[in-house]
Design an enzyme around this catalytic site. Structure first.
Site, PDB file in Angstrom:
ATOM      1  N   HIS A   1       0.849  -1.194   0.000  1.00 24.82           N
ATOM      2  CA  HIS A   1       0.000   0.000   0.000  1.00 24.82           C
ATOM      3  C   HIS A   1       0.883   1.242   0.000  1.00 24.82           C
ATOM      4  CE1 HIS A   1      -3.414   2.607   0.872  1.00 24.82           C
ATOM      5  NE2 HIS A   1      -2.602   3.248   1.688  1.00 24.82           N
TER       6      HIS A   1
ATOM      7  N   ASP B   1     -15.145   1.430   7.111  1.00 20.41           N
ATOM      8  CA  ASP B   1     -14.141   2.459   6.828  1.00 20.41           C
ATOM      9  C   ASP B   1     -14.713   3.538   5.921  1.00 20.41           C
ATOM     10  OD1 ASP B   1     -11.465   3.657   6.619  1.00 20.41           O
ATOM     11  OD2 ASP B   1     -11.687   3.051   4.529  1.00 20.41           O
TER      12      ASP B   1
ATOM     13  N   ARG C   1     -15.436  11.489   8.986  1.00 20.37           N
ATOM     14  CA  ARG C   1     -14.180  12.161   9.378  1.00 20.37           C
ATOM     15  C   ARG C   1     -13.902  13.351   8.481  1.00 20.37           C
ATOM     16  NH1 ARG C   1     -10.111   7.631   8.701  1.00 20.37           N
ATOM     17  NH2 ARG C   1      -8.594   9.244   9.140  1.00 20.37           N
TER      18      ARG C   1
ATOM     19  N   SER D   1      -7.765   2.673   9.288  1.00 19.84           N
ATOM     20  CA  SER D   1      -8.477   2.768   8.011  1.00 19.84           C
ATOM     21  C   SER D   1      -7.682   2.039   6.916  1.00 19.84           C
ATOM     22  CB  SER D   1      -8.658   4.260   7.670  1.00 19.84           C
ATOM     23  OG  SER D   1      -8.902   4.457   6.313  1.00 19.84           O
TER      24      SER D   1
ATOM     25  N   LYS E   1      -8.504  -2.131   5.258  1.00 16.46           N
ATOM     26  CA  LYS E   1      -8.770  -2.440   3.847  1.00 16.46           C
ATOM     27  C   LYS E   1      -7.795  -3.495   3.335  1.00 16.46           C
ATOM     28  CE  LYS E   1      -8.868   1.996   3.188  1.00 16.46           C
ATOM     29  NZ  LYS E   1      -9.039   3.388   2.970  1.00 16.46           N
TER      30      LYS E   1
END
Ligand code: URA
Length: 441
Positions: free
Chosen positions: A82, A161, A168, A183, A187
């Site tokens: 990621h 999320d 948020r 978060s 995922k």
């Protein structure tokens, strides 16, 4: 259990247990807990933080709020990657085929760009015919056949999320390390990752502006990974200037092809080799990062990484000629030069401003619904540390028309700062964060 008490306990700085956290997350996703109570909880977390244990519990509750992708039909330990995002960040396009050619299966779910940050799916869609929406069966059979597939994330992954992030976003609670870390990790875990390599960027074009904040976020995510049985390593990289030379969808695909041929920009190649080395180690394909790197360098030089990219493009319906000749990619009508107005060394090529210039040309989205022009963007000629003479080209703006090209030229010019002396270091990889701590490089 009452939501009111959970909010109050967090407000007062007490540690919540796993049942309280899952009660809150499950109730919110089911629509039983209203936005105003979740918003109050998020603000309490913003001010009070969360312990590592609480953050791990929040991550797993969010990951479990929807489907968990079952990757058990693929061989070996499933390692995902990621990136926290940036300008010119085409690492997935290079890294995916690179590690797949080393035998790591890459079932990658990626996102679209927003604001000055590009998205892997938009880049891939600049390849004529490329399909990013595959059914789960098509996705897994592409990974089994070719070793890699890159698709869009389904809406059923970690819905908690998505719902919490939307709240948020409008309650000034995005900038909280436990909330960001949970978060991102939720995922990855819902996507079936058994081990995770993170590219956490800092600098003007990154989500985290400062090095220390990036290390803090990386440390939180590595700790979550360790506590939930997903070994995680984070690479801290600099995003003060764009990664590589190209910014914009088709332009970045062309640069990824060059990089997979072993002729890419040094910073992009270095970052991909570093991330890839840790993916090979976590995937059990190499004993240590140094030997993993030697394997990847050999694969790059042999042409196997580019071959893997071409196979992936073919398997997802794309025009494979793109892998041999970038002129098959969409091209902008106008290419306008940005020229230096004094001689010197490039001190700064500000990633945020260059990302905004690319967005103004249509390469990025202002809102989730905005269309994207896949042909446009910026290609840098000079990066930090390079010498430029008066009038020499610093960058090219690939624009849909003369007027937007001229406006982008002005923006890119302002992104550059020159100096009579060469700057000090401008290395791309700055630190590695593992369960053992932070190793600054
Ligand atoms: N990216 C995410 O996926 N989540 C956040 O909270 C922030 C950035």
């Amino acid at each position: 259990m009452r939501v009111y008490d959970i909010i109050m306990r967090k407000r007062d700085g007490l540690e919540l247990d796993g049942d309280e956290i899952s009660f809150l997350v499950d109730g919110f996703v089911a629509g039983e807990i209203p936005d105003y109570q979740m918003a109050a909880f998020l603000m309490a977390v913003y001010f009070r933080g969360m312990t590592a244990r609480e953050t791990g519990d929040l991550t797993m509750s969010m990951a479990g709020s929807g489907d968990i992708v079952d990757l058990s039909c693929l061989p070996g330990r499933k390692v995902d990657k990621h990136s926290t995002g940036g300008v010119g960040d085409k690492t997935s396009l290079v890294l995916g085929p690179m590690v797949a050619s080393a035998g790591i299966p890459v079932p990658k779910m990626s996102g679209r760009g927003l604001g000055h940050t590009g998205g892997t799916l938009d880049k891939l869609e600049s390849i004529p015919g490329f399909r990013v929406s595959l059914s789960m069966d098509e996705f897994l059979s592409a990974v089994r056949g070719v070793g890699i597939a890159i698709v869009g994330q389904t809406g059923r992954l970690a819905p908690a999320d998505g719902k919490m992030y939307a709240l948020r976003d409008v309650t000034a609670t995005v900038d909280s390390i436990p909330l960001i870390a949970s978060s991102i990790m939720s995922k990855k875990i819902a996507g079936g990752a058994e081990a995770i390599v993170l590219d956490v960027k800092f600098g003007s074009g990154a989500f985290m502006k400062g090095y220390e904040d990036a290390v803090g976020l990386a440390t939180a995510m590595v700790s979550i990974g360790g506590s939930v049985g997903r070994e995680t390593v984070a690479v801290i990289s600099c995003m003060e200037q764009p990664l590589g030379f190209a910014v914009g969808n088709a332009l970045e695909v062309a640069e990824a092809v060059e990089t997979l041929s072993g002729r890419g920009p040094l910073d992009l190649t270095e970052l991909c080799l570093t991330l890839g080395s840790y993916m090979l180690v976590l995937g059990g394909k190499a004993p240590d990062p140094a030997s993993a790197r030697a394997v990847l360098e050999g694969l790059l030089a042999s042409g196997k990484c580019l071959e893997k990219f071409i196979q992936m493009v073919g398997a997802q319906g794309g025009d494979t000629s793109v892998g041999r000749d970038p002129s098959f990619l969409p091209r902008a009508a106008v290419v306008a030069p940005v020229r230096a107005d004094c001689p010197g060394y490039v001190l700064r090529a500000d990633a945020l401003q260059i990302g905004r210039a690319a967005m103004s040309l249509g390469a990025g989205r202002l809102t989730k619904e905005s269309p994207v022009d896949r042909s446009v963007g910026i290609v840098l000629e000079k990066k930090v540390g390079d010498r430029a003479e008066d009038g020499e080209v610093l960058a090219w703006c690939h624009a849909p028309d003369d007027a937007s090209g001229e406006a982008a030229v002005d923006m890119v010019k302002r992104a550059y700062a020159m100096s009579p002396d060469p700057p000090l270091s401008h290395r791309i990889v700055r630190a590695i964060v593992t369960g053992r701590g932070v190793e600054a490089l």
